[in-house]
Structures are given as structure tokens and as C-alpha cells.
Design an enzyme around this catalytic site. Structure first.
Site: not given
Ligand code: IMP
Length: 196
Positions: A13, A70, A176, A181
Site C-alpha cells: 500500500k 479500509d 490492477k 478500488h
Molecule cells: P485492509 O483494508 O488492509 O484492512 O484489508 C481488508 C481485507 O480486504 C484484506 O485483508 C483482503 O482480505 C481484502 N482485500 C482488500 N483489497 C483487496 C484486493 O485488492 N484484493 C484482494 N483482497 C482484498
């Protein structure tokens, strides 16, 4: 130079936000570089709330602009699950191979038209004067019938993007980032940062 702290411990990120903000004239620091840790509990009901909880918790301890995100996967046939619980679905320590297999099993009898899903990312910016801005980026897709692809992470192997004829785990990182998103939300928050 204006300083921005991005409240994440995730190196990918950090790389993505640095790429997107590379021409912004802003200095981007990771939590580690800022010498901070994030202990905020992500107990919000929406992605926006969680991003805001993280960003405001860090902003209370610095004079810099703070960004936090998030994200997660919403599956329409599963009542928008796993949603804000995407990372915690079946337990934080459960592998995504197992999580993805379970989702495919739950979707076994769901017909093609009803397999719609989206990745969502909310990014929140908190400014030193207390102003708060939150943006959302999404990418629409479908839950596939089997995991495909080795790139990406998390739910990527089961997230199929019809326009591209492949899963997000079959795309290159650059491909990607252009349509994801997170890419969309980061480019949106860039506009907010540049207009201040
Ligand atoms: P966080 O935003 O780091 O809390 O991540 C949230 C969770 O959403 C991640 O651990 C993944 O399980 C899922 N996730 C978020 N973005 C992606 C993506 O681009 N690919 C696959 N899984 C995602």
C-alpha cells in the site's frame, strides 16, 4: 514540504500511494518512518468509518496530514459479506486459500447473474486543522467458480472482472492499480490534497 503520514503497516500500500502521489510535491511517510504505531480498533460498521477511526487516532498525535484506508470484498449473494470483516473472515490467521474455498462452497448454487461482487476502498484524510475528507473507490466484478491466478493477494483469485476476462490475481500489479478500488480512491484523495 507538506508531510503526510499514511496509516498502514502494509509495504504494498505504501508503494502504491507513493507512486500515485509521486508528482504531488508532498512528503509521504509510513507509520514506521514517522515513528508511530496504530492501535486503533477497527470496529466501525462501514469502510468509511474504519478509515476515519484509524486516521483520526493517528492525527491526534501529529501535526502532519494523516491518511488511512479500509477495504474489503462485498458479495451480493452473501448479503454483502465479508464486507468490513474481510480480513477477519473465518479468523485473521486463516489462509486465503481456505477463505476462498469456503466462499466458493457457499456460492455453489448461486447462478451466474447473481454472482456479482465488488472490492471497496475508503480513504480518509485528516488535516491538522481538524478537517476530515473521506472518499470511496470501487471495482465491480463477479465471484468465479474456482481460484485463478497467482498475483495479488487475499480474495483476488476468486474475483473475476468480466471486461478483462480474468481474475484480479491474473493481472499485473500495474494493470490492477489502474482499475482497482484502492487506485481509484487514492487518485480521488490526491485531488482533495492538491486542492488544499
Ligand atoms: P485492509 O483494508 O488492509 O484492512 O484489508 C481488508 C481485507 O480486504 C484484506 O485483508 C483482503 O482480505 C481484502 N482485500 C482488500 N483489497 C483487496 C484486493 O485488492 N484484493 C484482494 N483482497 C482484498
Amino acid at each position: 514540504m507538506k508531510k503526510i503520514i499514511f496509516a498502514t503497516g502494509n509495504a504494498d500500500k505504501m508503494k502504491e500511494i507513493r507512486e500515485i502521489l509521486s508528482d504531488s510535491g508532498l512528503e509521504i511517510l509510513s507509520m514506521k518512518e514517522a515513528g508511530m504505531a496504530c492501535e486503533a480498533e477497527e470496529n466501525g460498521a462501514t469502510f468509511e468509518e474504519n478509515a476515519r477511526i484509524k486516521a483520526t487516532a493517528i492525527a491526534a498525535r501529529t501535526d502532519a496530514i494523516v491518511l488511512a484506508d479500509d477495504s474489503g470484498l462485498e458479495i451480493d449473494a452473501l448479503n454483502k459479506e465479508p464486507g468490513v470483516y474481510s480480513a477477519r473472515y473465518m479468523g485473521e490467521d486463516t489462509s486465503y486459500q481456505v477463505k476462498n474455498r469456503e466462499i466458493l462452497k457457499r456460492m455453489e448454487n448461486v447462478e451466474r447473474e447473481k454472482r456479482t461482487a465488488r472490492f471497496v476502498c475508503a480513504v480518509c484524510a485528516v488535516f491538522p486543522d481538524g478537517e476530515v475528507h473521506t472518499v470511496r473507490g470501487t471495482i465491480e466484478g463477479m465471484i468465479g467458480y474456482e481460484p485463478k491466478g497467482e498475483n495479488g493477494f487475499g480474495y483476488d483469485p476468486i474475483f473475476y472482472v468480466p471486461e478483462y476476462g480474468c481474475s484480479t490475481a491474473e493481472m499485473t500489479r500495474e494493470q490492477k492499480n489502474e482499475i482497482s478500488h484502492r487506485g481509484k480512491a487514492l487518485r480521488e484523495i490526491k485531488k482533495v490534497l492538491m486542492n488544499r
